[in-house]
Design a protein around this motif. Structure first.
Motif, short mmCIF file in Angstrom:
data_model
loop_
_atom_site.label_atom_id
_atom_site.label_comp_id
_atom_site.label_asym_id
_atom_site.label_seq_id
_atom_site.Cartn_x
_atom_site.Cartn_y
_atom_site.Cartn_z
N ILE A 80 0.86 -1.18 0.00
CA ILE A 80 0.00 0.00 0.00
C ILE A 80 0.90 1.23 0.00
O ILE A 80 1.91 1.29 0.71
N ASP A 81 0.53 2.23 -0.80
CA ASP A 81 1.30 3.47 -0.83
C ASP A 81 0.34 4.64 -0.75
O ASP A 81 -0.53 4.76 -1.61
N PRO A 82 0.41 5.50 0.25
CA PRO A 82 1.35 5.50 1.37
C PRO A 82 0.89 4.57 2.48
O PRO A 82 -0.28 4.25 2.58
N ASN A 83 1.82 4.14 3.29
CA ASN A 83 1.51 3.34 4.48
C ASN A 83 2.59 3.65 5.50
O ASN A 83 3.73 3.25 5.28
N PRO A 84 2.33 4.39 6.54
CA PRO A 84 1.02 4.77 7.05
C PRO A 84 0.37 5.90 6.23
O PRO A 84 1.05 6.68 5.60
N VAL A 85 -0.95 5.93 6.29
CA VAL A 85 -1.73 6.98 5.64
C VAL A 85 -1.98 8.05 6.69
O VAL A 85 -2.63 7.80 7.70
N VAL A 86 -1.40 9.24 6.48
CA VAL A 86 -1.48 10.32 7.47
C VAL A 86 -2.14 11.53 6.83
O VAL A 86 -1.84 11.87 5.68
N ALA A 87 -3.01 12.18 7.58
CA ALA A 87 -3.66 13.41 7.11
C ALA A 87 -3.51 14.49 8.17
O ALA A 87 -3.62 14.21 9.36
N GLU A 88 -3.25 15.70 7.72
CA GLU A 88 -3.21 16.85 8.63
C GLU A 88 -4.51 17.61 8.46
O GLU A 88 -4.79 18.15 7.39
N LEU A 89 -5.30 17.65 9.53
CA LEU A 89 -6.60 18.31 9.47
C LEU A 89 -6.44 19.79 9.80
O LEU A 89 -5.72 20.15 10.74
N LYS A 90 -7.10 20.62 9.02
CA LYS A 90 -7.05 22.07 9.23
C LYS A 90 -8.28 22.49 10.03
O LYS A 90 -9.38 22.00 9.78
N PRO A 91 -8.09 23.40 10.99
CA PRO A 91 -9.25 23.86 11.77
C PRO A 91 -10.29 24.52 10.86
O PRO A 91 -9.94 25.23 9.93
N ALA A 92 -11.52 24.24 11.15
CA ALA A 92 -12.61 24.90 10.42
C ALA A 92 -12.73 26.31 10.99
O ALA A 92 -12.62 26.52 12.20
N GLY A 93 -12.93 27.28 10.14
CA GLY A 93 -13.08 28.65 10.60
C GLY A 93 -14.39 28.81 11.34
O GLY A 93 -15.25 27.94 11.32
N PRO A 94 -14.55 29.94 12.03
CA PRO A 94 -15.82 30.16 12.72
C PRO A 94 -16.94 30.26 11.69
O PRO A 94 -16.70 30.64 10.55
N PRO A 95 -18.14 29.90 12.08
CA PRO A 95 -19.24 30.01 11.12
C PRO A 95 -19.43 31.46 10.70
O PRO A 95 -19.14 32.37 11.49
N PRO A 96 -19.86 31.69 9.49
CA PRO A 96 -20.04 33.07 9.05
C PRO A 96 -21.09 33.78 9.90
O PRO A 96 -22.10 33.20 10.27
N LYS A 97 -20.78 35.03 10.22
CA LYS A 97 -21.73 35.82 11.02
C LYS A 97 -22.89 36.22 10.12
O LYS A 97 -22.69 36.56 8.96
N PRO A 98 -24.10 36.18 10.66
CA PRO A 98 -25.23 36.60 9.83
C PRO A 98 -25.11 38.09 9.52
O PRO A 98 -24.69 38.88 10.36
#
Length: 128
Positions: A80-98
């Protein structure tokens, strides 16, 4: 005739994420909470791993399955390529203000326009 096809061998895949603790789900079925390891069928088409975590944007990582045919000296193998399978998660921004719009102002009647200037001279004042 599909009944005579051998099932693809299972391979171990190490799944990890930054930060750890994400839910990792493979497109071929198994999933777990990172860091973890799952056995997946080594399908020829490859597969994807999707990582999700609260307050982070989801990430999908493509994974290739590499089949190495065997010969007289060595057996066939699958990697399997890649192994280990690694992901860097990005923070979700704050929800848009109404967007707040001021309430509409009540319509007021327009004042009457002043009479236009006459091209004629004003009338003489009344006699006494």
């Amino acid at each position: 005739m599909d009944a005579f096809k051998p099932t693809p061998p299972a391979v171990q895949v190490q799944l990890d994420s930054i930060p750890s603790g994400a839910d990792a789900k493979t497109s071929v079925g198994p999933g777990c909470k990172t860091p973890c390891s799952v056995a997946v069928p080594a399908v020829d088409t490859g597969f994807t791993v999707t990582y999700t975590m609260n307050k982070f944007l989801p990430v999908t990582v493509p994974v290739q399955v590499i089949n190495i045919p065997g010969d007289f000296d060595s057996p066939a193998s699958t990697s399997i390529d890649p192994n280990p399978v690694v992901a860097e998660l990005k923070p979700a921004g704050p929800p848009p203000k109404p967007v707040r719009r001021p309430p509409p102002k009540p319509k007021q009647p327009k004042p009457a326009a002043a009479p236009a200037a006459s091209p004629f001279p004003p009338p003489p004042p009344p006699a006494r």
